[in-house]
Design a protein around this motif. Structure first.
Motif, PDB file in Angstrom:
ATOM      1  N   GLY A 275      67.586  96.233  57.662  1.00  0.00           N
ATOM      2  CA  GLY A 275      68.279  95.959  58.916  1.00  0.00           C
ATOM      3  C   GLY A 275      69.313  94.855  58.809  1.00  0.00           C
ATOM      4  N   ASP A 276      69.737  94.349  59.977  1.00  0.00           N
ATOM      5  CA  ASP A 276      70.739  93.277  60.024  1.00  0.00           C
ATOM      6  C   ASP A 276      70.055  91.919  60.060  1.00  0.00           C
ATOM      7  N   LEU A 277      70.686  90.959  59.441  1.00  0.00           N
ATOM      8  CA  LEU A 277      70.191  89.590  59.481  1.00  0.00           C
ATOM      9  C   LEU A 277      70.742  88.881  60.719  1.00  0.00           C
ATOM     10  N   PRO A 278      70.022  87.897  61.237  1.00  0.00           N
ATOM     11  CA  PRO A 278      70.490  87.194  62.441  1.00  0.00           C
ATOM     12  C   PRO A 278      71.740  86.366  62.161  1.00  0.00           C
TER      13      PRO A 278
ATOM     14  N   ALA B 104      73.053  94.058  55.269  1.00  0.00           N
ATOM     15  CA  ALA B 104      72.398  93.122  56.187  1.00  0.00           C
ATOM     16  C   ALA B 104      73.216  91.863  56.381  1.00  0.00           C
ATOM     17  N   LEU B 105      73.966  91.471  55.356  1.00  0.00           N
ATOM     18  CA  LEU B 105      74.845  90.305  55.435  1.00  0.00           C
ATOM     19  C   LEU B 105      76.144  90.600  56.182  1.00  0.00           C
ATOM     20  N   GLY B 106      76.358  91.889  56.506  1.00  0.00           N
ATOM     21  CA  GLY B 106      77.597  92.265  57.174  1.00  0.00           C
ATOM     22  C   GLY B 106      78.740  92.523  56.235  1.00  0.00           C
ATOM     23  N   ASN B 107      78.446  92.614  54.935  1.00  0.00           N
ATOM     24  CA  ASN B 107      79.500  92.810  53.945  1.00  0.00           C
ATOM     25  C   ASN B 107      80.105  94.205  54.086  1.00  0.00           C
TER      26      ASN B 107
END
Length: 406
Positions: free
Chosen positions: A23-26, A323-326
């Motif tokens: 998933g995505d990280l906050p 997850a880092l949005g990369n």
């Protein structure tokens, strides 16, 4: 023996499963110097203009261009110099007609001035200056907002923050940035046969290397790795080792103990605890596991060193980058010709270690397909991908490469 190929998970479907699990990280707001390698989670707008004021692009003299019309070496224009303007001066006084202010690079332009005469075109006078050349309006000036307008969007969400971006944002006076938190990854290798490097080996033991490789791979993409040294093939020891660390991390990665043998400690300990064990149509690295253990996402990788490394490369690395949005989660790919023939099992996507020679556009297999051949991995700069429906690549045949280097 029944054919189990149809029950294998495909590489692509398992990759999607892992990505959904991680998933995505906050989002958190970190000081700009701490954001190297992270990804912007939100657009950033400029709180000020750049430059924030009209300033000089040269060391020289601020003048009115009409006051130096016709200046030359034969007929220099003489102007009094009532003011010095070093960089950083804030109480700049207006320039009066028929005068010049000595000014340094980056110093604010005095009201009334419209040009800079660079010092090389003068006699460098302090109280009076002789100007040896005319300059048109706007010469050697940096105008307010010439680089960035106040309120403009300067970087968008998804931007990977390198030194140029961080320096630019610091120049805008931005102290903190919204970024995806670095993934905190707990790494545990299992196996009674494993010994920490530096200690003596007994017959039947090997040095533990998986945690070193996985931790380095996590750190390479911007994550934080916490390694728990190898635990023996004992479920109680595994539970006891994990318990103090479960709430501090975003992901648990284990290596080993997931196959079909008699001492598969990870499978024994986590079956029925929220983790599912599957086989993926890949070679090496077929046995895999995913799920959650007491709320912590878990990925269980095979124990053979190449299998563990390849599993991270194929499944974990892209999930953590996402997850880092990369925006770029996949390695660069390259088409090449095979320098020699290679065989691959039907129904499995094989990844052979290889060396790509850019001069000949050839992929040279390094070592065999065995999942224990670590030296071959260390000497490779690519993975040679052989699709599930291909059982043999002839010498000179075209292959797709996953590049392990930029």
């Amino acid at each position: 023996m029944p054919n189990t190929t149809t029950r294998l998970r495909s590489v692509d479907s398992y990759r999607a499963t892992v990505s959904a699990l991680v998933g995505d990280l906050p989002i958190e707001h970190l000081p700009v110097p701490d954001c190297l390698g992270l990804v912007l989670a939100e657009d950033v707008t400029a709180p000020i203009a750049l430059p924030p004021f009209d300033n000089s692009a040269m060391d020289g003299y601020a003048v009115r261009s009409v006051d130096v019309v016709g200046a030359s070496e034969e007929n220099p224009v003489k102007l009094p110099v009532p003011e010095d303007i070093p960089a950083g001066r804030t109480d700049v006084v207006p320039l009066l007609p028929g005068t010049a202010h000595r000014i340094m690079t980056g110093a604010p332009l005095p009201p009334g001035a419209d040009s800079i005469v660079q010092v090389e075109l003068t006699d460098s006078g302090v109280e009076q200056v002789r100007v040896f050349a005319a300059v048109p309006i706007g010469t050697h000036l940096r105008r307010t907002g010439e680089d960035v307008r106040e309120g403009a969007t300067v970087l968008t969400a998804g931007t990977v923050l390198g030194p140029p971006q961080l320096g630019f944002l610091a120049a805008l006076g931005i102290p903190r940035l919204p970024v995806r938190r670095r993934p905190r990854v707990l790494i545990l290798s299992t196996g009674t046969e494993l010994v920490e490097p530096g200690k003596p080996l007994a017959h039947g033991q090997i040095y533990e290397s998986n945690s070193v490789h996985i931790a380095a791979a996590v750190q390479e993409i911007g994550g934080v790795a916490h390694v728990l040294r190898s635990v023996p093939d004992d479920t109680d020891a595994l539970y006891e080792t994990l318990e103090p660390h479960l709430k501090e991390h975003d992901l648990l990665i284990t290596t080993g103990g997931v196959s079909a043998g008699a001492y598969e400690v990870v499978k024994d300990a986590l079956t029925g605890e929220g983790v599912e064990f599957v086989r993926v149509a890949v070679q090496p690295g077929g046995p895999q596991g995913f799920g959650t253990y007491r709320g912590l996402p878990v990925l269980t990788l095979p124990g053979n060193p190449v299998s563990a490394a390849l599993s991270f490369e194929l499944f974990v690395r892209p999930a953590l980058l996402a997850a880092l949005g990369n925006p770029q989660i996949d390695r660069r790919r390259q088409r090449a010709t095979a320098s020699s023939s290679m065989k691959s099992p039907a129904g499995r996507r094989q990844y052979r270690r290889g060396y790509y020679d850019a001069g000949t556009v050839q992929a040279v297999p390094v070592g065999g397909p065995g999942s224990h051949l670590l030296a071959a991995f260390a000497q490779s700069n690519c993975l040679i991908e052989i699709p599930e429906d291909v059982t043999e690549v002839p010498e000179g045949g075209e292959v797709d490469l996953v590049m392990l280097i930029p």
